[in-house]
Design an enzyme around this catalytic site. Structure first.
Site, PDB file in Angstrom:
ATOM      1  N   LYS A 265      -6.215   0.510   4.146  1.00 11.64           N
ATOM      2  CA  LYS A 265      -6.135   1.786   4.865  1.00 11.64           C
ATOM      3  C   LYS A 265      -5.834   2.903   3.872  1.00 11.64           C
ATOM      4  CE  LYS A 265      -3.859  -1.550   5.461  1.00 11.64           C
ATOM      5  NZ  LYS A 265      -3.184  -1.766   4.202  1.00 11.64           N
ATOM      6  N   ARG A 266      -5.012   2.563   2.900  1.00 10.80           N
ATOM      7  CA  ARG A 266      -4.656   3.547   1.898  1.00 10.80           C
ATOM      8  C   ARG A 266      -5.878   3.975   1.085  1.00 10.80           C
ATOM      9  NH1 ARG A 266      -1.722   5.697  -2.270  1.00 10.80           N
ATOM     10  NH2 ARG A 266      -2.950   4.624  -3.854  1.00 10.80           N
TER      11      ARG A 266
END
Length: 501
Positions: A265-266
């Site tokens: 997600k980062r």
RNA sequence: GCCCCCAUCGUCUAGUGGACCAGGACGCAGCCCUUUCAAGGCUAAAGCUGGAGUUCGAAUCUCCAUGGGGGCACCA
């Protein structure tokens, strides 16, 4: 195994399916799988089918199916059969095929290859922990295998909650062939008695996909490598049914740009911050052209020795599943920019004009089509994404431009000197019957040498005056489109601004 | 922990035992062109993970090591 090469060189039409689950947004990994599906189908003159695997009612998200269909269409991957287009093997949503799975699994039970299981989730959890402690495989212990069939029937008739499991052979090993890797062998002791039908009556992937692939006469299964570990199970299920196995192709995964691990997600938000995304609809919104996106993803996991700029049709001509790569591929966004720009440059003027027009209208500008057609050749090779048309050409559709006063000053000149240059340029331009590249450039060149200045200085002043910005399409061609009247108006306005500084 | 998979320039890849002092592309650097920004042209730097084998010969075949990835759900 040479069958794969044989099949992919067009001797036999392949029936290929893209079978996503509508649980989230459509990303480039799915898009690439769909692309390869499409290429194989078209290459062999077969069919490309869309099947929605929505058997996880809890994870199904509203709108995801539509995004999938929109994404495929935007990319140009038209499917021959699917939920919204129909076909002979429908329905194409697994949630609508419940009875089909029950019919088939009943047959499997009669063959002794599947059995009902009444174990409650908490017992399963206990068993799992216990086996973990004993360092055994964390699978089902097979308790319900020994239940007498008649007793099982009675309990089911009494409405007892149950599931159906696959009876995996306890002994031996299973070998299944993947086109890209060859035979893969796994000891059967490693394969669990996987669930076929869940207690809600819907099939798991292992059951649904195998049954549907057979019922829909799928010849080639192209899917992600996350299925590699359950691949032997799937072969076992197909064989237990007595069906012919499809050709199996497990694609590699996409890794983050650094190549160290898959996208998190980062990583996704980091990409977003730089104007990139792994989601198809984002890419569309960012102004990337589908041709560019397609060219970009097709080359992650597939390679050509030379000439890697291709249209979808050219990919079809060259595609061969035997050339796919099993190794994971790191995402390279700068390559996306390259392919997007390259395909934009290849677009016909009318086509590109039609594609960028919405960006101007969305910006509240009124677009004159004839003028737009003249602008396109000027900005074409400057665009990486379609929305780049705004910074380069929005000013063409504005009544007035607002240059920053400092930007009207020529390099290494004072405001007064710049005003003087502008006045002289004005006189030359005003004396022309019309301002075009051929009429205006020669006299302006003379002015430059007369003044002992360089082109950069003089054209810089005019560019800012006429376009209102320091970066623009070529100056004289732009003036030609703007027209003499407006050019003079803007230059005189610039002179006034410069004189006040 | 167990099982499975993968391994050529920074990245995507071509290469299927000799045609490879390893080809292309992106990116990067330099030069040319030039009216800003691009585009285009040319040039450069950059790689077969390591070790054992097989073979007259290995990037290509085998084994081991290392590194990376995936999976071990009534999710797909």
């Amino acid at each position: 195994m040479d069958t794969s090469t044989l099949l992919s060189t067009g001797l036999e039409p392949a029936r290929v399916r893209f079978a996503p689950s509508p649980t989230g947004r459509m990303h480039i990994g799915s898009a690439r799988t769909a692309l390869y599906d499409y290429l194989l189908a078209r290459r062999t003159g077969g069919q490309f089918i869309l099947r929605i695997e929505d058997t996880d009612t809890k994870r199904t998200v509203p709108g995801a199916e539509q995004e999938l269909m929109d994404g495929l269409r935007w990319l140009g991957l038209e499917y021959d059969e699917g939920p919204d287009v129909g076909g002979a093997c429908g329905p194409y949503r697994q949630s609508e095929r419940r009875e089909l799975y029950h019919e088939q699994v009943t047959i499997l039970q009669e063959k002794g290859a599947a059995y009902p299981c009444f174990c409650a989730p908490d017992r399963l959890e206990r068993v799992r922990r216990e086996r973990q402690k004993q360092k055994l495989n964390t699978g089902y212990d097979g308790l319900c295998r020994s239940i007498d069939p008649d007793e099982a029937r009675r309990r089911i008739a009494d409405g007892e909650r149950h599931i159906i499991r696959f009876k995996t052979p306890r002994q031996g090993s299973t070998t299944a062939v993947d086109v890209l890797r060859g035979p893969i062998t796994v000891p059967n002791s490693q394969i669990d008695d996987y669930v076929l039908i869940k207690s809600d009556g819907l099939p798991t992937y292992h059951c649904g996909a195998m049954v549907d692939d057979h019922l829909m006469a799928i010849t080639h299964v192209i899917r992600g490598s996350e299925w590699l570990s359950t691949f032997p199970l799937h072969a076992l299920i197909v064989r237990a049914f007595g069906w012919e196995e499809p050709v199996w192709i497990h694609l590699s995964v996409f890794l983050k740009p650094s190549g160290k691990g898959k996208m998190s997600k980062r990583d996704t938000s980091v990409a977003l911050d730089s104007g990139y995304s792994i989601y198809v609809s984002d890419l569309r919104d960012f102004g990337y052209v589908p041709e560019g996106v397609l060219n970009w993803i097709v080359l992650m996991g597939w390679g050509v020795s030379e000439g890697d700029v291709m249209t979808l049709d050219q990919m079809v001509d060259r595609f061969d599943i035997a050339n796919l790569s099993p190794a994971p591929a790191a995402i390279n966004f700068s390559k996306l920019d390259h392919f997007s720009g390259t395909h934009i440059r290849a677009l016909r003027t009318e086509d590109l004009a039609a594609r960028i027009k919405p960006y101007f209208t969305s910006a509240g500008l009124t677009v004159d089509d004839a003028r737009l057609l003249r602008i396109v050749p000027l900005i074409r090779e400057r665009l990486v994404t379609l929305d780049d048309c705004l910074p380069f050409a929005a000013w063409f559709f504005k009544e007035t431009v607002e240059p920053e006063p400092e930007e009207l000053i020529g390099k290494n000149l004072t405001a007064a000197q710049s005003a003087d240059v502008a006045r002289k340029a004005y006189e030359i331009l005003a004396g022309l019957p019309a301002i075009t590249l051929t009429t205006a450039e020669p006299p302006m060149r003379h002015l430059i040498s007369d003044l002992g200045l360089n082109a950069n200085q003089v054209f810089g002043i005019l560019r800012a005056a006429v376009t209102g910005q320091t970066v623009s399409p070529p100056l004289f061609e732009s003036m030609e489109i703007v027209g003499k009247e407006k050019v003079l108006e803007r230059v005189s306005r610039a002179i006034i601004i410069l004189e006040k500084m």
